[in-house]
Scaffold this motif. Structure first.
Motif, mmCIF file in Angstrom:
data_model
loop_
_atom_site.group_PDB
_atom_site.id
_atom_site.type_symbol
_atom_site.label_atom_id
_atom_site.label_comp_id
_atom_site.label_asym_id
_atom_site.label_seq_id
_atom_site.Cartn_x
_atom_site.Cartn_y
_atom_site.Cartn_z
ATOM 1 N N ARG A 23 -15.896 19.803 -38.660
ATOM 2 C CA ARG A 23 -15.761 18.312 -37.477
ATOM 3 C C ARG A 23 -17.081 18.498 -36.181
ATOM 4 O O ARG A 23 -17.288 19.900 -36.051
ATOM 5 N N THR A 25 -18.359 19.683 -32.992
ATOM 6 C CA THR A 25 -17.458 20.706 -31.986
ATOM 7 C C THR A 25 -18.073 20.647 -30.380
ATOM 8 O O THR A 25 -17.409 21.070 -29.557
ATOM 9 N N GLY A 26 -19.388 20.000 -30.406
ATOM 10 C CA GLY A 26 -20.179 19.700 -29.285
ATOM 11 C C GLY A 26 -21.486 19.227 -29.853
ATOM 12 O O GLY A 26 -21.872 19.920 -30.671
ATOM 13 N N GLU A 33 -23.057 21.541 -32.434
ATOM 14 C CA GLU A 33 -22.241 22.300 -33.552
ATOM 15 C C GLU A 33 -21.279 21.780 -33.778
ATOM 16 O O GLU A 33 -20.762 21.187 -33.463
ATOM 17 N N VAL A 34 -21.452 22.665 -35.524
ATOM 18 C CA VAL A 34 -20.178 22.250 -36.491
ATOM 19 C C VAL A 34 -19.514 23.221 -36.271
ATOM 20 O O VAL A 34 -19.862 24.215 -36.905
ATOM 21 N N ALA A 35 -18.146 23.375 -36.885
ATOM 22 C CA ALA A 35 -17.061 24.133 -36.958
ATOM 23 C C ALA A 35 -16.680 23.665 -38.337
ATOM 24 O O ALA A 35 -16.184 22.845 -38.604
ATOM 25 N N ARG A 68 -19.818 29.467 -35.057
ATOM 26 C CA ARG A 68 -20.452 27.840 -34.958
ATOM 27 C C ARG A 68 -21.050 28.023 -35.744
ATOM 28 O O ARG A 68 -22.298 28.265 -35.424
ATOM 29 N N LEU A 82 -17.845 14.385 -30.908
ATOM 30 C CA LEU A 82 -16.848 15.470 -30.343
ATOM 31 C C LEU A 82 -15.762 14.546 -32.026
ATOM 32 O O LEU A 82 -15.017 13.574 -31.953
ATOM 33 N N GLY A 83 -15.379 15.662 -33.077
ATOM 34 C CA GLY A 83 -14.880 15.646 -34.244
ATOM 35 C C GLY A 83 -15.417 14.814 -35.200
ATOM 36 O O GLY A 83 -14.525 14.011 -36.106
#
Length: 444
Positions: A23, A25-26, A33-35, A68, A82-83
């Motif tokens: 997902r 995240t920023g 930015e992906v987590a 991340r 986001l998401g």
């Protein structure tokens, strides 16, 4: 039907058998930015962000921070928030060129953009970011190559497998000279990379400059100036990968990239966005690490393969030929062709400054007679250049120096010799014969 079926089977074989995603995240500037998938990615890995509205945005991992993954898009970031889902996708680590690519125009990912239908992929993968051949396995440069431009053929003779840079400020004629070289050169295959090119000039280059005859033996890779920096950088890598495919088939390939400066600028954007410190003139260290990795891929191939003759344009900022990118590229290549604004302003095109240009394979590839002829012409050009101001002011008196007197006598004829129309072709033999005739000497 068999080719189409074979193509379909290869594509099905390369499809992933599962789906993994994280997902967003920023989002900051050009970075996403992906987590959730950071442990499955490595630098250069690919994933696709599913933006709002159903748009798919391909991205590439350029680094990691605080657990991340940091991604940069190969498209625009509109709709990414986001998401949003980030799906792990197949790395574009390799490309599959084939003979069917000749006469086609592709983008930085190897997809056709000329409206000519799908491309038939080959069976042999070529790494997009390939390593140069080991130095001890490489052949030496080959025989002289026919480039069709009189000033280069005679004063800056090139060999098969040589790498030359064309250095000039904006509007001095780099692209026009490139079009002449693409159309008139003798190699079997040409691979042309237009990196960061103006969008309106692409079709003009293909139709007017390259022409149907030139396009038939060429593959053109295009990434325009409005595309993201990853696509502009990728276009340069793709150009070399396609050239290496034809080289490994034993062919002599002419590889041209316009321009290396825009490749460096794209790498600068990527490096600064990823948090690299700016060093020389705002360029981060990776720029100067990537330049030799890219340029060393051109040249003679391993024993038993063909050659890649490289011609790379360098946009000189502010007409300063010692700015960082020009200086770095000049140290890597096997020679440089300098175009000067003042020469173009007086109406001589191509605006090559013979005295500031050099080919490092000369004089080894020429006969003694050819070397003597060129050296004599250079002495006359240098003598006139040294006294040009005094001659224009009328301060020089004939008879003061025999060499200068000779230079003044031959200057109009040498200027006419160095001038060449955009659609005028000149061979190696014709160039030396004409130069000998200008200087009143027997042809070598």
């Amino acid at each position: 039907m068999s080719l189409a079926l074979e193509q379909f089977v290869r594509q099905v074989g390369r499809m992933p058998d599962n789906r993994r995603f994280g997902r967003v995240t920023g989002v900051q500037g050009l970075l996403v930015e992906v987590a959730g998938i950071e442990k499955l990615l490595s630098v250069g890995g690919r994933c696709t962000v599913l933006a709002r509205g159903g748009r798919r945005v391909p991205c590439e991992a350029v680094g990691f921070r605080q657990g991340r993954a940091l991604l940069m898009p190969l498209g625009t970031l509109e709709g990414v928030g986001l998401g949003c889902e980030a799906e792990l996708s197949e790395d574009l680590a390799s490309v599959f060129p084939s003979q069917h690519w000749l006469g086609r125009v592709v983008n930085a990912l190897g997809d056709p953009v000329d409206g000519g239908g799908p491309l038939l992929a080959g069976s042999v993968p070529v790494p997009v970011r390939n390593a140069p051949p080991p130095a001890h396995t490489r052949q030496r440069v080959g025989k002289k190559i026919e480039l069709g431009v009189r000033a280069i053929n005679t004063f800056l003779t090139c060999c098969r497998g040589q790498r030359m840079g064309i250095f000039a400020g904006s509007g001095v004629g780099k692209s026009s000279l490139m079009s002449m070289l693409a159309r008139f050169s003798s190699p079997e295959v040409a691979v042309i990379g237009l990196v960061g090119e103006r969008g309106r000039e692409v079709q003009e280059f293909i139709e007017d400059d390259l022409g149907a005859e030139g396009l038939a033996k060429s593959v053109v890779v295009v990434a325009t100036s409005d595309e993201p920096p990853l696509m502009r950088r990728q276009a340069a890598y793709m150009t070399l990968a396609v050239a290496e495919y034809f080289r490994d088939q034993g062919r002599d390939v002419l590889c041209m990239i316009d321009s290396i400066t825009r490749f460096a600028m794209a790498q600068r954007e990527i490096g600064l966005s990823a948090g690299e410190p700016p060093t020389t003139k705002g360029y981060p260290p990776t720029v100067f690490a990537e330049l030799p990795r890219l340029l060393e891929r051109a040249g003679p191939g391993p024993v038993g393969s063909g050659t890649v003759t490289g011609l790379f344009t360098v946009l000189v900022e502010g007409d300063d030929h010692n700015e960082p990118i020009s200086d770095a590229v000049r140290g890597i290549l096997d020679g440089h062709i300098v175009l000067e604004r003042t020469i173009g302003e007086r109406g001589r095109y191509p605006a090559i400054n013979i005295l500031r240009s050099v080919s490092r394979t000369m004089p080894g590839c020429n006969s003694p007679q050819e070397n003597e002829l060129v050296a004599h012409a250079r002495r006359l050009l240098a003598a006139y250049d040294n006294m040009a101001e005094m001659i224009r002011l009328g301060a020089y008196r004939r008879g003061s120096d025999a060499t200068v007197d000779e230079a003044i006598h031959y200057q109009p004829a040498l200027e006419a010799f160095l001038k060449q129309g955009k659609k005028e072709r000149s061979s190696l033999a014709d160039g030396y014969a004409e130069l000998a005739k200008v200087l009143g000497r027997p042809a070598p």
